[in-house]
Design a protein around this motif. Structure first.
Motif, PDB file in Angstrom:
ATOM      1  N   LYS A  11       0.814  -1.197   0.000  1.00 27.14           N
ATOM      2  CA  LYS A  11       0.000   0.000   0.000  1.00 27.14           C
ATOM      3  C   LYS A  11       0.863   1.269   0.000  1.00 27.14           C
ATOM      4  CE  LYS A  11      -3.945   1.698   2.367  1.00 27.14           C
ATOM      5  NZ  LYS A  11      -4.339   1.842   3.732  1.00 27.14           N
ATOM      6  N   ILE A  12       1.828   1.285   0.917  1.00 30.99           N
ATOM      7  CA  ILE A  12       2.672   2.475   1.032  1.00 30.99           C
ATOM      8  C   ILE A  12       3.543   2.620  -0.208  1.00 30.99           C
ATOM      9  CG2 ILE A  12       4.121   1.096   2.626  1.00 30.99           C
ATOM     10  CD1 ILE A  12       4.278   4.623   3.209  1.00 30.99           C
ATOM     11  N   GLY A  13       4.038   1.498  -0.744  1.00 34.68           N
ATOM     12  CA  GLY A  13       4.860   1.520  -1.957  1.00 34.68           C
ATOM     13  C   GLY A  13       4.085   2.133  -3.113  1.00 34.68           C
ATOM     14  N   GLN A  14       2.810   1.735  -3.250  1.00 32.74           N
ATOM     15  CA  GLN A  14       1.970   2.247  -4.327  1.00 32.74           C
ATOM     16  C   GLN A  14       1.788   3.757  -4.184  1.00 32.74           C
ATOM     17  OE1 GLN A  14      -1.642  -0.018  -4.778  1.00 32.74           O
ATOM     18  NE2 GLN A  14      -2.755   1.755  -5.570  1.00 32.74           N
ATOM     19  N   GLN A  15       1.492   4.182  -2.946  1.00 32.21           N
ATOM     20  CA  GLN A  15       1.297   5.621  -2.698  1.00 32.21           C
ATOM     21  C   GLN A  15       2.519   6.431  -3.115  1.00 32.21           C
ATOM     22  OE1 GLN A  15       0.620   6.259   1.470  1.00 32.21           O
ATOM     23  NE2 GLN A  15      -1.524   5.612   1.295  1.00 32.21           N
ATOM     24  N   ARG A  16       3.685   5.978  -2.669  1.00 37.62           N
ATOM     25  CA  ARG A  16       4.898   6.745  -2.903  1.00 37.62           C
ATOM     26  C   ARG A  16       5.346   6.674  -4.360  1.00 37.62           C
ATOM     27  NH1 ARG A  16       6.727   9.002   1.459  1.00 37.62           N
ATOM     28  NH2 ARG A  16       8.500   9.670   0.204  1.00 37.62           N
ATOM     29  N   ALA A  17       5.152   5.525  -4.976  1.00 37.99           N
ATOM     30  CA  ALA A  17       5.539   5.393  -6.388  1.00 37.99           C
ATOM     31  C   ALA A  17       4.676   6.321  -7.246  1.00 37.99           C
ATOM     32  CB  ALA A  17       5.401   3.942  -6.840  1.00 37.99           C
ATOM     33  N   PHE A  18       3.396   6.468  -6.870  1.00 40.32           N
ATOM     34  CA  PHE A  18       2.521   7.425  -7.550  1.00 40.32           C
ATOM     35  C   PHE A  18       3.049   8.825  -7.372  1.00 40.32           C
ATOM     36  CE2 PHE A  18      -1.413   4.664  -7.750  1.00 40.32           C
ATOM     37  CZ  PHE A  18      -1.609   4.823  -9.111  1.00 40.32           C
ATOM     38  N   LYS A  19       3.326   9.138  -6.117  1.00 41.81           N
ATOM     39  CA  LYS A  19       3.756  10.488  -5.760  1.00 41.81           C
ATOM     40  C   LYS A  19       5.045  10.843  -6.499  1.00 41.81           C
ATOM     41  CE  LYS A  19       4.686  13.107  -1.613  1.00 41.81           C
ATOM     42  NZ  LYS A  19       5.566  12.761  -0.523  1.00 41.81           N
ATOM     43  N   ASN A  20       5.939   9.860  -6.612  1.00 42.06           N
ATOM     44  CA  ASN A  20       7.222  10.104  -7.295  1.00 42.06           C
ATOM     45  C   ASN A  20       7.064  10.133  -8.816  1.00 42.06           C
ATOM     46  OD1 ASN A  20       8.276  10.001  -4.791  1.00 42.06           O
ATOM     47  ND2 ASN A  20       9.444   8.106  -5.052  1.00 42.06           N
ATOM     48  N   GLY A  21       5.870   9.764  -9.293  1.00 47.14           N
ATOM     49  CA  GLY A  21       5.654   9.715 -10.742  1.00 47.14           C
ATOM     50  C   GLY A  21       6.327   8.533 -11.411  1.00 47.14           C
ATOM     51  N   TRP A  22       6.502   7.449 -10.678  1.00 48.28           N
ATOM     52  CA  TRP A  22       7.168   6.278 -11.262  1.00 48.28           C
ATOM     53  C   TRP A  22       6.165   5.348 -11.959  1.00 48.28           C
ATOM     54  CZ3 TRP A  22      10.675   4.370  -6.602  1.00 48.28           C
ATOM     55  CH2 TRP A  22      11.635   5.372  -6.317  1.00 48.28           C
ATOM     56  N   VAL A  23       4.952   5.316 -11.463  1.00 47.23           N
ATOM     57  CA  VAL A  23       3.939   4.429 -12.056  1.00 47.23           C
ATOM     58  C   VAL A  23       2.658   5.212 -12.278  1.00 47.23           C
ATOM     59  CG1 VAL A  23       4.857   2.376 -10.874  1.00 47.23           C
ATOM     60  CG2 VAL A  23       3.025   3.697  -9.803  1.00 47.23           C
ATOM     61  N   LYS A  24       1.806   4.670 -13.121  1.00 48.78           N
ATOM     62  CA  LYS A  24       0.477   5.283 -13.306  1.00 48.78           C
ATOM     63  C   LYS A  24      -0.553   4.180 -13.411  1.00 48.78           C
ATOM     64  CE  LYS A  24       1.232   5.627 -18.266  1.00 48.78           C
ATOM     65  NZ  LYS A  24       1.612   6.435 -19.372  1.00 48.78           N
ATOM     66  N   LYS A  25      -1.813   4.618 -13.367  1.00 48.67           N
ATOM     67  CA  LYS A  25      -2.908   3.671 -13.382  1.00 48.67           C
ATOM     68  C   LYS A  25      -3.450   3.583 -14.796  1.00 48.67           C
ATOM     69  CE  LYS A  25      -6.916   3.902 -10.812  1.00 48.67           C
ATOM     70  NZ  LYS A  25      -7.714   4.434  -9.717  1.00 48.67           N
TER      71      LYS A  25
END
Ligand code: PHE
Length: 514
Positions: free
Chosen positions: A119-133
């Motif tokens: 959960k936290i990994g997903q949040q931060r990866a989004f925030k960093n712009g590393w992944v998208k939905k």
């Protein structure tokens, strides 16, 4: 300065952990360096930091070394922080999983694949712009594997104990519970004027043996330390209430008062209430207000039956020009034993006694304990000390009372007084006394007073034109103000600290008192 390194010095300390060995250890290290060493608690992680401090200060006291204390924050990784250094941050783990999955990582699967990191990994990866939905899957947003700053920073902290000039990031990581802070104390130690490798043992006492053998001639004696404070002498101490009480006593004596004998806590309802014209239905006589004695519950009836009967008369039917309260007065109510609720019971007995001899002008006072069944709080206990004064003379008036109060409180530096009409069953008129409190910036009540009623004085047999002024105040209030105690339980009772009693200063009643 060189950092203290215990591998550089040989010493017993590692084995013995004895203070003397630790000191030798330090002396050797300082000796081996050109301009001193830095010794920190980290140098001896398994030794109580107080012991290290004590070793250094005691060497400094002998002037064998000089030192400066340095305090520094040391950051360490939490378990989670350690895990990130070893296996990458949660966000990096998520990114790696997204890259690994050909069709993107199903959002619903994140928890399954990554466990707690998900959960936290997903949040931060989004925030960093590393992944998208994309629909219900996560896909990568950057092609090149990004740098894992979290893991990198944590690795640096693990090595250095801090992040150079990055307080903000340190706090951020702390908020994420990846690191925590401890303080490291270190000492910059250099040689002092008395530096030596051996600690000289000084003699502290001149013994019979030294005198007999003559060895005192060459013995090195420890110099006197005239700056030392010395051990406080073991002596008794006066309680603050006693100190303030003594000040009040001196003021009373200086104004011609004599002290009443108040050495009895138990009174009959007669002296505590009836003689003072307090009706038997008065709320102050309720169980809720007054402590009654269980065993024995009653006193003997007074021997002076005339007085006893006159008091009854004055309550029941009214005599001596009074109409009385007109209720059936009970003798057994008046013999009930109580913990005295005021020292005015003693004043009454003293005035009764005065009437039995030559009735001359008198000034009586007392300062002693009284008991009231009150809810206990910051400023109230079920007991307190009452300061009480009585002035009897022919034809004195309310003006005398006011004038006296101004002189009495003036002696303590309390100059601004105000009087407010009040009610006591035994005085008429009655006045509450207020003084202006500079600190609190308001008028505070400091006492209660009045001229005793004829219903009280005449049954005693005092002459018609003999008048008596009475007043009372608490000893606790001025004491609390004087010693800046805001909770009365810190002044009286089982919570009082003995240190407070032992160390508080003497007192003078002056300007800032009441
Ligand atoms: N007994 C009063 C009290 O407890 C004090 C007082 C004494 C008032 C004498 C008037 C006269 O507050």
């Amino acid at each position: 300065m060189t950092k203290f390194d215990k591998t550089n010095v040989e010493g017993e300390f590692v084995k013995t952990k004895k203070m003397a060995d630790l000191q030798h250890f330090i002396l050797k290290a300082v000796d081996g360096s050109t301009n001193g060493v830095i010794l920190s608690n980290e140098s001896f992680p398994d030794v109580d930091s107080k012991q290290v401090q004590a070793a250094v200060t005691s060497l400094a006291a002998r002037e064998m070394v000089t030192y400066k204390t340095l305090e520094k924050d040391l950051w360490t990784l939490t378990e989670e922080g350690e895990d990130i250094v070893a296996h990458g941050s949660h966000e990096m783990r998520l990114y790696d999983e997204v890259v690994k999955s050909m069709e993107g990582l199903k959002i619903a699967d994140v928890g399954k694949v990554l466990g707690n990191s998900g959960k936290i990994g997903q949040q931060r990866a989004f925030k960093n712009g590393w992944v998208k939905k994309e629909g219900d899957v996560l896909v990568k947003k950057v092609d090149e594997k990004p740098e894992d700053t979290t893991a990198k920073e944590l690795a640096e902290i693990k090595k250095q104990g801090t992040l150079a000039n990055n307080e903000k990031e340190l706090n951020e990581l702390k908020k994420r519970k990846l690191i925590s802070k401890t303080k490291v104390i270190s000492f910059e130690i250099s040689k002092g004027p008395e530096f030596a490798l051996e600690i000289k043992k000084y003699e502290t006492d001149l013994t019979i043996e030294m005198l007999q053998s003559g060895s005192w001639k060459n013995a090195p004696f420890k110099p006197y330390n005239f700056a030392a404070e010395g051990t406080p002498a073991n002596a008794g101490a006066l309680h603050p209430l006693n100190k303030v009480r003594e000040e009040f006593r001196q003021i009373f004596f200086s104004m011609g008062f004599t002290e009443m004998p108040t050495n009895q806590y138990v009174e009959s309802g007669f002296w505590n209430f009836d003689a003072l014209y307090v009706p038997q239905q008065h709320p102050a006589r309720d169980l809720q207000d007054t402590f009654y004695i269980k065993e024995p519950s009653h006193a003997r009836e007074p021997e002076d039956k005339k007085y006893w009967n006159d008091v009854r008369q004055v309550h029941e039917g009214g005599v001596f020009g009074s109409i009385g309260y007109r209720y059936p007065w009970s003798g057994s109510e008046s013999t009930k034993l109580v913990l005295r609720t005021h020292t005015t019971a003693i004043s009454a007995a003293m005035l009764y006694k005065l009437a039995r001899g030559t009735v001359e002008p008198v000034r009586y006072f007392s300062i002693d304990r009284v008991f009231r069944n009150e809810a206990v709080d910051m400023t109230h206990l079920a007991e307190f000390h009452q300061v009480e004064g009585v002035i009897g003379d022919y034809n004195i008036t309310l003006g005398d009372l006011i004038g006296f109060m101004q002189r009495f409180f003036g002696k303590m530096g309390v100059k601004q007084l105000r009087f407010k009409p009040a009610y006591n069953p035994y005085t008429e008129p009655s006045l509450e006394i207020f003084s202006w409190h500079e600190g609190l910036n308001k008028w505070v009540e400091i006492g209660n007073s009045g001229l005793f009623r004829p219903e009280m004085l005449k049954p005693m047999g005092l002459p018609d034109d003999y008048r008596v002024i009475g007043f009372g105040l608490s000893l606790e209030r001025p004491t609390m103000i004087k010693y800046a105690v805001s909770n009365i339980r810190e002044l009286l009772g089982h919570k009082v600290s003995l240190d407070f009693i032992q160390n508080n200063p003497a007192v003078r009643l002056d300007e800032d008192l009441v």
